[in-house]
Design an enzyme around this catalytic site. Structure first.
Site, PDB file in Angstrom:
ATOM      1  N   ASP A  61       7.469 -35.943  25.327  1.00 10.25           N
ATOM      2  CA  ASP A  61       6.357 -36.545  24.591  1.00 10.25           C
ATOM      3  C   ASP A  61       5.217 -36.879  25.547  1.00 10.25           C
ATOM      4  O   ASP A  61       5.277 -37.873  26.277  1.00 10.25           O
ATOM      5  CB  ASP A  61       6.874 -37.804  23.875  1.00 10.25           C
ATOM      6  CG  ASP A  61       5.799 -38.518  23.058  1.00 10.25           C
ATOM      7  OD1 ASP A  61       4.613 -38.118  23.140  1.00 10.25           O
ATOM      8  OD2 ASP A  61       6.143 -39.468  22.344  1.00 10.25           O
ATOM      9  N   ASP A  75       2.336 -44.890  13.798  1.00  8.46           N
ATOM     10  CA  ASP A  75       2.249 -44.411  15.177  1.00  8.46           C
ATOM     11  C   ASP A  75       0.959 -44.967  15.742  1.00  8.46           C
ATOM     12  O   ASP A  75      -0.130 -44.488  15.423  1.00  8.46           O
ATOM     13  CB  ASP A  75       2.262 -42.870  15.179  1.00  8.46           C
ATOM     14  CG  ASP A  75       2.042 -42.299  16.584  1.00  8.46           C
ATOM     15  OD1 ASP A  75       1.929 -43.085  17.543  1.00  8.46           O
ATOM     16  OD2 ASP A  75       1.995 -41.060  16.705  1.00  8.46           O
ATOM     17  N   GLU A  99       9.121 -43.721  20.437  1.00 10.95           N
ATOM     18  CA  GLU A  99       8.471 -42.517  19.910  1.00 10.95           C
ATOM     19  C   GLU A  99       9.357 -41.265  19.972  1.00 10.95           C
ATOM     20  O   GLU A  99       9.448 -40.534  18.987  1.00 10.95           O
ATOM     21  CB  GLU A  99       7.127 -42.298  20.620  1.00 10.95           C
ATOM     22  CG  GLU A  99       6.084 -43.307  20.126  1.00 10.95           C
ATOM     23  CD  GLU A  99       4.901 -43.512  21.055  1.00 10.95           C
ATOM     24  OE1 GLU A  99       4.742 -42.718  22.006  1.00 10.95           O
ATOM     25  OE2 GLU A  99       4.131 -44.461  20.833  1.00 10.95           O
ATOM     26  N   LYS A 123      -4.382 -48.882  24.081  1.00 11.10           N
ATOM     27  CA  LYS A 123      -2.933 -48.903  24.306  1.00 11.10           C
ATOM     28  C   LYS A 123      -2.601 -49.014  25.791  1.00 11.10           C
ATOM     29  O   LYS A 123      -1.575 -49.572  26.168  1.00 11.10           O
ATOM     30  CB  LYS A 123      -2.329 -47.641  23.721  1.00 11.10           C
ATOM     31  CG  LYS A 123      -0.807 -47.644  23.624  1.00 11.10           C
ATOM     32  CD  LYS A 123      -0.339 -46.410  22.885  1.00 11.10           C
ATOM     33  CE  LYS A 123       1.166 -46.352  22.728  1.00 11.10           C
ATOM     34  NZ  LYS A 123       1.562 -45.166  21.954  1.00 11.10           N
TER      35      LYS A 123
END
Lengths: 179, 623
Positions: free
Chosen positions: B208, B25, B186, B86
Site C-alpha cells: 500500500d 478512508d 488500511e 495526515k
C-alpha cells in the site's frame, strides 16, 4: 474491574493435554474458535463493561497462544505449571560441552558476515541449528516424561540458546540479502 | 450478546433494526466514504457524482471549504489552504522542522502544548481539527445518501501508524461527532475487499503506497478469518515524496532561487501532474509560468525512474522484513494486492513484481479498495450481518517499550504481536514512604529511547507508603483492537489501584479535546449535557438487556435464589429510574448493577470459555 479469574491453565484453555508435543493445527483451531466468540469486534454494541471484558479475555487468549506456539516458551510454561524451579536468564551453565558448542556456533555465525560465500554458510548453519533444535525437543520430551524436572530445565535453557542463535542468524541473513 | 454470552457464528441473535454504518478512508491526498448496499460495498459520491474527496481544507473569509473547491484556492491562498494534513497527525513541532521546507504553512505551537497548530485567518488549527473537517463532510455526504443518521463508522489508518497517530485519528472522529466502531488498518481493509470479492483462501501481501504513507502487510485468509502475520512500512513515505523529488529536479533544472510558498505550490502541482502523466506516457512536457517565471522542460520516464528509485527500494526493504517477521518466503505468497494511487507508477509495479516474482494484482481500483473493505467491516460491526463469520485479527506494528536507566528502551511488547494484548510488569519502590513513580512509554525498534517515539509519561500516584523495596507495583500495559495503548497500575500487597496521570508526548490531552468539542458546538453546554444523558440512557438499557438475557439463560444454573434476588434488586432500581434520572444518577445506578453482578460475570466467563471447547471438541480433547 479485575480481569476474570479463569482458573484454567493455557493447555486447558485450548483443550490440549499438558505435554510438550502439541498439535499446532489443533492449537490454532482452538485459538480462532475462542477469538470468534470473545474478540472485541463481536461486542461492539455491548455495554462498556462487556467491551472491556472482551479486550481482557482476548488479550489472555493471545498471551496463551503466544506462549504455547513457541517451543521455548512452551517448555518453560510446562515446567512452571509442573512446579519446577526456573532460574533466571543470568544464571550460567557449568556444562562445559554446551559452553564450547555455544562459542563455536557464535563464531561460525560471525564468520559469515565477511565471508564471500556468507549466505551459503548461513544456510548450512541454519540446517544444523534446525536439526539441533529437533534433537533438544526430543530430549526434553523424554526427560519430562521421566519427571526429571531439573534435567528438563537444563534442556529448556539449551533450547532457548539455540533459538537465540537462530534469531541472530536470521538477522544476519536479512542483512546479507540486502547487500 | 449479553455479558459476553457465546453465540456461535451463524446462530442469529435477536433481530434488530438496520443501522447505518460506513467505512471512511481518511487519506493523505484523497478521502472516501463507502457503505454496504444490497450486499455490495459501494463508494458514495457527492451531488456532482464525485467519489474522491481531495483531503484539502481551505479556511476562507466566509467559511471553510473542503475538497476540489479548496484545491482551486491552493495556489492563490496557500497559507490558508491545508493539504496532506495526515502527515501531521500525532506529530510534534520537532517533527515538523524536519519536514520544514515541504510544508508551506505558518506553524505555531501554543505554550504548554506539544501539538503544533497551523495558523490561518480563521484561527490556529491542529491536525486533528483539520481532519475532523474532512470527516464531517464525508459523514454529511453519507447521511444524505443513506437518508438517515449514521450509527457508527470504521476509519482506516496506515498499519504502520504509531499510537500517537492512531490516537489523533480517533480524536478527529470524536471531534466530528462520529461514533468510531474501530480503527482499521488500511492493508487489512484492502484484503477484506479483495478476499471477500475473490473468495480465495491463502497468503497475501498487501503493498500500500499512498500519498504520504507506505504499508506492507502479510495476511493469511482462511474462511472469513483475516489474520495479519506481520506488518511493516514507513509512515512518512509516499507519492508526495515522488512529487518533491520531481519538484527539486525542476528547481535545479530551472535554476529557481528564492522559492516562496506560492511558487513552491505551483511547482508541486506541476510535478504531480507530470508523475501521473508518466504512468502512460514515455515523457512529459513541464511548464512553470507566472509574473516572474517562465520555464519549460521535459521529463522522461527514465529520468523519473531514477529520481524515485531509492524511494521504491526503501519500500522493498520493508517488504523483505515483513516477510521475514511473518516467517513466509516470497514463493509462498499467493497474491500481491496493490493499494494506493502511487502503485500506478510503472517502476513500483515492476520492482514489486520482481521481488515477489509474480505479477501484482490490480483488478480492484487502488483508490477505492480500502474504503470498500472498511465499509464491509462497518456493516458487520453494526450488527447488520448476524450470520457473518468474518473476523479480522491484527498485530501491533511497532514495539512498545519503557525507558530504563541510561536512556535505553526495554521492550514490553514486541512488534507483530497479535492484538489485543496485555503485559504486566512488576516494580518496587526504592525509597521509604515512596507513593508515586513515573513511567515513560516509547514506541519503536531502536535500543536508545531518543531514537524511538515518545508516547507518554504516566505518573502513578497514591500507593500506600511502605519501606523501600516492600511495595510490589504491578503495571499492566494494554493494547486494544485499535492498536491503542493504556496503562493501569496497582500495589499488589494492599490491592490499592494507582491514580494515573497521562502526559501524552505529542497528542492532545482530554481537556484540550473537550474544549475543542465545546468550541465546535453552538449552545455547547446544553448539547454536551444532552449527549451525555443520551449516552447513559443507552448504556442503562444495554446493561438491563444484558442482565435479563444472561439470567434467562443460566441464572438458575449459576446462581442461588439470594444471589438472584440481590442482582434483581439493583437491576430493578436502574430500570425504575428510567428516563427521568440525570446522567450522573444513571451512571451511579449502572455502576451499582455492575458491582452487584461482578461475581456472576466471572462465573459466566469461566462457564462460557469451557462451553466454546467442550461439547464442540470432546473427541479432539480426549484423543
Amino acid at each position: 474491574m479485575q480481569s476474570p479469574d479463569l482458573s484454567q491453565n493455557y493447555f486447558e484453555l485450548f483443550g490440549l493435554k499438558p505435554v510438550f508435543a502439541i498439535d499446532p493445527v489443533r492449537l490454532k483451531t482452538a485459538q480462532q474458535r475462542l477469538q470468534a466468540s470473545f474478540h472485541p469486534d463481536r461486542h461492539v454494541n455491548d455495554s462498556d463493561r462487556d467491551r472491556r471484558l472482551s479486550v481482557q479475555v482476548t488479550s489472555w487468549i493471545n498471551q496463551a497462544f503466544d506462549t504455547l506456539q513457541d517451543p521455548v516458551k512452551r517448555s518453560k510454561y510446562l515446567l512452571e505449571i509442573s512446579g519446577a524451579e526456573i532460574p533466571d536468564d543470568s544464571t550460567t551453565t557449568s556444562d562445559v560441552d554446551f559452553l564450547m558448542e555455544q562459542i563455536e556456533l557464535r563464531e561460525a555465525v560471525e564468520a559469515c558476515r565477511d565471508a564471500p560465500d556468507g549466505l551459503e554458510q548461513c544456510h548450512r548453519i541454519e540446517d544444523k541449528l534446525t536439526q539441533r533444535a529437533a534433537e533438544l525437543a526430543n530430549e526434553f520430551v523424554a526427560c519430562f516424561a521421566e519427571e526429571d524436572l531439573p534435567g528438563s530445565v537444563t534442556i529448556s535453557r539449551k533450547m532457548q540458546f539455540i533459538q537465540r542463535i537462530q534469531q541472530q542468524l536470521d538477522e544476519l541473513q536479512f542483512e546479507l540479502e540486502g547487500r | 450478546m449479553a455479558l459476553l454470552q457465546i453465540s456461535e457464528p451463524g446462530e442469529s441473535t435477536a433481530p434488530h433494526q438496520h443501522r447505518f454504518a460506513v467505512g471512511i478512508d481518511l487519506g493523505t491526498t484523497n478521502s472516501l466514504v463507502a457503505t454496504q448496499r444490497s450486499g455490495e460495498a459501494v463508494c458514495l459520491a457527492d451531488e456532482q457524482g464525485r467519489k474522491l474527496l481531495p483531503s484539502v481544507v481551505h479556511f476562507g473569509e466566509s467559511g471553510t471549504l473542503v475538497g476540489s473547491e479548496a484545491i482551486a484556492l491552493q495556489a492563490s491562498d496557500p497559507l490558508n489552504t491545508v493539504a496532506s494534513i495526515k502527515r501531521l497527525m500525532g506529530r510534534a513541532s520537532e517533527d515538523l522542522t524536519r519536514l520544514g521546507n515541504t510544508l508551506p504553512y505558518d506553524i505555531v505551537t501554543p505554550e504548554g502544548s506539544n501539538v503544533p497548530r497551523i495558523h490561518t485567518r480563521s484561527g490556529d488549527f491542529s491536525a486533528v481539527e483539520v481532519s475532523a473537517e474532512i470527516l464531517k463532510v464525508l459523514a454529511h455526504r453519507a447521511s444524505l445518501s443513506l437518508g438517515g443518521e449514521l450509527d457508527g463508522v470504521v476509519i482506516t489508518v496506515p498499519a504502520y501508524f504509531d499510537d500517537a497517530q492512531r490516537q489523533a485519528t480517533r480524536d478527529a472522529a470524536t471531534l466530528a461527532g462520529l461514533k468510531l466502531y474501530r480503527l482499521l488498518n488500511e492493508p487489512t481493509a484492502a484484503a477484506v475487499a479483495y478476499g471477500l470479492d475473490q473468495n480465495n483462501d491463502g497468503t497475501v501481501a498487501v503493498y500500500d503506497l499512498g500519498g504520504g504513507t507506505f504499508d506492507i502487510s502479510i495476511l493469511r485468509l482462511n474462511k472469513g478469518v483475516f489474520e495479519v502475520l506481520a506488518t511493516g512500512g514507513d509512515s512518512s513515505l509516499g507519492g508526495d515524496d515522488m512529487d518533491h523529488a520531481i519538484g527539486e529536479w525542476i528547481i535545479t533544472a530551472a535554476g529557481f532561487v528564492d522559492v516562496d510558498a506560492g511558487l513552491a505550490r505551483r511547482i508541486l502541482i506541476e510535478a504531480r501532474k507530470a508523475k501521473e502523466a508518466l504512468t502512460l506516457a514515455e515523457s512529459v512536457d513541464l511548464l512553470i509560468e507566472d509574473e516572474q517565471h517562465n520555464w519549460t522542460g521535459t521529463l522522461s520516464r527514465e529520468a523519473f525512474d531514477e529520481l524515485v528509485r531509492s524511494l521504491v527500494t526503501r519500500t522493498l526493504t520493508a517488504c523483505r522484513r515483513a516477510m521475514r517477521d511473518a516467517g513466509v518466503k516470497s514463493s509462498e505468497i499467493d497474491e500481491i494486492i496493490m493499494v494506493g494511487g502511487s502503485t500506478r507508477v510503472p517502476l513500483v509495479q515492476s520492482m514489486v513484481g520482481e521481488l515477489f516474482a509474480r505479477r501484482p494484482m490490480c483488478d480492484l481500483d487502488p483508490d477505492q479498495v480500502v474504503a470498500l473493505g472498511a465499509a464491509i467491516q462497518a456493516d458487520v460491526l453494526a450488527g447488520n450481518k448476524p450470520d457473518s463469520d468474518m473476523l479480522l485479527l491484527d498485530v501491533l506494528p511497532l514495539s512498545l517499550g519503557i525507558e530504563t536507566m541510561g536512556g535505553l528502551s526495554e521492550k514490553i511488547i514486541s512488534r507483530n504481536t497479535a492484538i489485543p494484548v496485555a503485559r504486566a510488569q512488576e516494580f518496587t519502590t526504592f525509597k521509604d514512604g515512596q507513593t508515586a513513580m513515573s513511567i515513560h512509554v516509547v514506541q519503536g525498534e531502536r535500543e536508545v529511547v531518543s531514537d524511538c517515539r515518545s508516547l507518554a509519561r504516566f505518573e502513578l500516584r497514591g500507593f500506600p507508603p511502605m519501606t523501600a523495596g516492600a511495595a510490589r507495583i504491578r503495571v499492566t500495559y494494554q493494547v486494544d483492537a485499535d492498536g491503542l495503548m493504556s496503562v493501569t497500575a496497582e500495589e499488589i500487597t494492599s490491592g490499592v489501584a494507582a491514580e494515573i496521570v497521562v502526559k501524552p508526548s505529542y497528542g492532545l490531552t482530554d481537556v484540550e479535546i473537550e474544549s475543542m468539542l465545546r468550541a465546535s458546538m453552538e449552545h455547547a453546554r446544553e448539547d454536551i449535557e444532552l449527549r451525555m444523558l443520551k449516552e447513559q440512557q443507552v448504556e442503562a438499557s444495554r446493561v438491563i438487556e444484558a442482565i435479563d438475557a444472561a439470567l434467562a439463560v443460566d441464572g438458575e444454573l449459576l446462581l442461588n435464589p439470594q444471589e438472584r434476588a440481590q442482582i434483581a434488586e439493583h437491576r430493578d432500581a436502574l430500570a425504575a429510574a428510567g428516563n427521568a434520572a440525570s446522567a450522573g444518577e444513571l451512571k451511579r445506578l449502572i455502576r451499582a448493577v455492575e458491582e452487584a453482578s461482578e461475581f456472576y460475570v466471572e462465573r459466566r466467563m469461566n462457564y462460557s470459555v469451557q462451553q466454546v471447547l467442550t461439547g464442540k471438541q470432546i473427541d479432539e480433547v480426549d484423543v
